[in-house]
Design an enzyme around this catalytic site. Structure first.
Site, PDB file in Angstrom:
ATOM      1  NE  ARG A  68      -1.294   2.407   2.671  1.00 42.33           N
ATOM      2  CZ  ARG A  68      -0.776   3.850   3.184  1.00 42.33           C
ATOM      3  NH1 ARG A  68      -0.575   4.588   2.510  1.00 42.33           N
ATOM      4  NH2 ARG A  68      -0.117   3.677   4.386  1.00 42.33           N
ATOM      5  CG  ASP A  69       3.433   4.248   2.987  1.00 34.98           C
ATOM      6  OD1 ASP A  69       4.226   4.290   4.068  1.00 34.98           O
ATOM      7  OD2 ASP A  69       3.213   5.170   2.021  1.00 34.98           O
ATOM      8  CG  ASN A  93       7.702   3.289   3.270  1.00 39.85           C
ATOM      9  OD1 ASN A  93       7.012   3.557   4.311  1.00 39.85           O
ATOM     10  ND2 ASN A  93       6.941   3.254   2.159  1.00 39.85           N
ATOM     11  CB  CYS A 121      10.575  11.028   0.061  1.00 39.82           C
ATOM     12  SG  CYS A 121       9.982  12.592   1.099  1.00 39.82           S
ATOM     13  CG  HIS A 156       5.107   4.217   8.871  1.00 41.80           C
ATOM     14  ND1 HIS A 156       4.127   3.526   8.369  1.00 41.80           N
ATOM     15  CD2 HIS A 156       5.464   4.969   7.809  1.00 41.80           C
ATOM     16  CE1 HIS A 156       4.138   3.543   7.123  1.00 41.80           C
ATOM     17  NE2 HIS A 156       5.000   4.454   6.690  1.00 41.80           N
ATOM     18  CG  HIS A 199       9.165   7.467   5.415  1.00 41.37           C
ATOM     19  ND1 HIS A 199       8.259   8.174   4.430  1.00 41.37           N
ATOM     20  CD2 HIS A 199       8.260   6.542   5.720  1.00 41.37           C
ATOM     21  CE1 HIS A 199       7.299   7.764   3.925  1.00 41.37           C
ATOM     22  NE2 HIS A 199       7.105   6.529   4.959  1.00 41.37           N
TER      23      HIS A 199
END
Lengths: 327, 319
Positions: free
Chosen positions: B34-35, B268, B259, B226, B228
């Site tokens: 997803r992300d 990520n 990003c 979460h 990055h």
């Protein structure tokens, strides 16, 4: 500042770990319950910039002397206090460092900045001093096989060679930095015993090295193995004389540096733009990038004496990458 | 026992004194499908997405974020949400949460068979307005609707707080604001709050300060990080979170997803690199790193690009 460390439950590593990289991270058969640490972070960290030597030595492209000199001069202006300039190893073995004398003589030495050079033996030391070196470094290994493959002699034999260099350096009042490579893992032997690392570090320190840089040569270390190794070494060598030289081959470098800081280490080796791949894993990254280390340290409120502004940082990175003919 | 304190010394730099135990087990929340894919330029065919999720299910991951029920007008990469959710082979012990920004999305998700959903709040007003076109307060009202509807159906809801360590528009974000939003989501009924360093600017310093504040209001075992990797800080940030008692980590296979605020930068953190660190510390995850690497190879081939994972890069060279 001695760290109070206790490793609860030892890991059991799978037998025959050998060369398989994943063995360094195989889930433990016996759970390692956790690590207790009680430690204040250092106020200041000294960065030892190894890009011009360790970085460029491991790049495929041989960089022109002029570009090397420009790089070192730019780094000198960034506030760094130690910049490893070159290596007095025979150009037969390390052609990238063939212009060692010209580099040493060509750089603008900034007052307050040290420019150590590698000297694997007495001959290299003499050539270095003649070229104007005022600090040198010697390179031991914690792995017998790595020592044999890398410098063609056993660990003990290498320490005897270094003894000659140490004596000459003492007479010339030239400080010597000691490196120990393969402190966590070896491309040939696999896992390296922390006690072996401690033994070699202690020998180098007792011989007269003012600082011992502990190198995770193939970047397989994690906060787990790093802690175990540092615990063993710091029993033999004062923490204030220790540095960490982490490779980022598996992305673990900054996490490893963080645990080292938490154990009282305040000297970190790094390489501008993360120069220098890993000769043991094609396509993998190598040295940890100075920019990323400084970013972390400044975010922790730790002083580094470098003023890595975006612009200056970008300039140095761009310049060193242009010299490599890549973006 | 966890005892954490912080004080500033006379020069103003931060001294952290910590006494910590690492968690025995860390749950990985895999957000690649997803992300990750949402932030890739290439739109991946539905068949490939389904295969990726199936491969991830076989690694032992207990949570794989499958897709997003956001309007395809805004996120075209997730337009095939229904087909993906209906096409995957669900592993018995794995959850497949999906994003549901509002009631419409929630209803579509339920109709497609979703059994867990997620809502996305922000600690930054400007980011909230730019990203989902409403204020934080307005977004909370929307989420309350979703959470109420989810409660009726006994569907668990995960809450995200973005910009937890910095905002591309506002810059620095106060830890107290992050705590406020996290608390609201938790009290509304989210079972877990994932704190996102959306632009990867965080460091162990800011992560420490933020978590110290948030854990006053939300139990530590209901928190996730979460991170990055835009500035290479993800793993030390995760390590800091673990030292403070967090035991849930979001990551993306192969470090999928750049990003959007810094073209060319990574996004990520890679699941492979996180697993390498955790396993090296003796922390259990029940996830097979080799199989994650295989899934990463698969999706990178499909995308025609190199993995962002350092472990993945080293593996192809093989030490």
């Amino acid at each position: 500042m001695a760290a109070a460390m206790r490793l609860v439950n030892k890991k059991i590593f799978t037998p025959g770990m050998g060369q398989h990289y994943l063995a360094f991270t195989t889930a433990a058969q016996v759970y390692s319950a956790g690590i207790k640490a009680s430690q204040a972070l250092p106020e200041t960290v000294k960065i030892v910039e190894v890009g011009p030597r360790d970085g460029l030595q491991n790049e495929k492209v041989v960089v022109p002397t002029e570009a090397k000199i420009n790089l070192i001069n730019m780094l000198s202006e960034s506030g760094l206090t130690v910049i490893e300039a070159t290596s007095f190893v025979s150009p037969k073995w390390v052609p990238q460092m063939g212009d060692q004398v010209e580099v040493m003589k060509g750089i603008k030495k900034k007052p307050g900045v040290s420019y150590p050079v590698l000297t694997p033996n007495l001959r290299g030391f003499q050539a270095a001093v003649k070229a104007g070196a005022s600090e040198v470094a010697i390179f031991g290994a914690a792995s017998e096989l790595f020592s044999k493959k890398n410098i063609n002699c056993s660990v003990e034999e290498s320490l005897q060679r270094f003894d000659e260099v140490m004596k000459a350096a003492k007479e010339a009042a030239v400080p010597v930095r000691g490196y120990v490579s393969c402190v966590v893992g070896c491309p040939y032997e696999g896992k390296v015993a922390p006690e072996k690392v401690a033994h070699v570090a202690k020998r180098l320190y007792s011989m007269g090295c003012y600082e011992i840089s502990l190198g995770d040569t193939i970047g397989v270390g994690t906060p787990g193995s790093m802690t175990e190794m540092l615990e063993a070494v710091s029993r033999e060598v004062p923490v204030s004389a220790l540095a960490v030289h982490c490779h980022d081959t598996y992305g673990q470098a900054l996490a490893n540096i963080l645990v080292a800081l938490q154990m009282g280490i305040s000297v970190v080796d790094s390489s501008v733009a993360g120069l220098g791949g890993c000769p043991y894993a094609q396509g993998a990254s190598g040295n940890v990038a100075t920019e990323d280390v400084v970013y972390m340290l400044h975010g922790l409120g730790i002083k580094t004496a470098t003023c890595i502004t975006t612009r200056r940082d970008g300039q140095v990175t761009k310049m060193s990458c242009r010299a490599q003919r890549r973006t | 026992m966890l005892a954490t304190s912080m004080r500033r010394n006379h020069c103003g730099s931060m001294w952290i004194i910590t006494e910590h135990e690492y968690p025995k087990f860390v749950k990985i929340v895999e957000v690649g499908p997803r992300d990750g894919l949402q932030n890739e330029k290439e739109i991946v065919p539905t068949g490939v997405k389904i295969q990726l999720i199936d491969m991830l299910s076989a690694t032992g991951l207990s949570v794989v974020e499958a897709t997003s029920f956001v309007s395809s007008k805004w996120v075209p990469q997730m337009a095939d949400h229904t087909q993906v959710l209906q096409g995957i082979q669900r592993a018995p012990l794995t959850q497949y949460p999906v994003l549901t920004p509002n009631m419409q999305g929630f209803q579509d998700a339920v109709a497609a068979g979703a059994t867990e959903v997620a809502v996305f709040g922000s600690a930054s007003e400007t980011f909230s307005r730019q990203n989902i076109n409403c204020s934080i307060d307005e977004s909370m009202l929307r989420f309350q609707e979703v959470i109420n509807a989810a409660k009726e159906r006994q569907i668990p809801v995960r809450g995200y707080v973005s910009c937890a360590l910095g905002c591309p528009h506002e810059g620095r974000i106060e830890p107290s604001k992050v705590a406020e939003v996290a608390k609201r989501l938790y009290e509304m009924g989210c079972y877990e709050i994932s704190l996102g360093d959306t632009i990867g600017v965080g460091t162990p310093g800011s992560m420490f300060k933020m978590l110290q504040m948030v854990k006053k209001d939300v139990p530590i075992d209901a928190l996730a990080v979460h991170c990055h990797d835009t500035y290479g800080q993800a793993l030390p940030n995760i390590l800091t979170a673990l030292q403070m008692g967090v035991s849930v980590v979001d990551s993306a296979v192969a470090g999928l997803g750049g990003c959007p605020y810094a073209p060319g930068s990574t996004g990520n953190v890679s699941t492979e690199d996180v697993l390498y660190m955790l396993h090296g510390m003796g922390i259990q995850t029940n996830v097979d790193l080799n199989k994650v690497i295989e899934a990463g190879d698969f999706i990178c081939n499909a995308l025609g690009r190199r993995t962002n994972s350092k472990v993945g890069q080293a593996k192809s060279g093989t030490l």
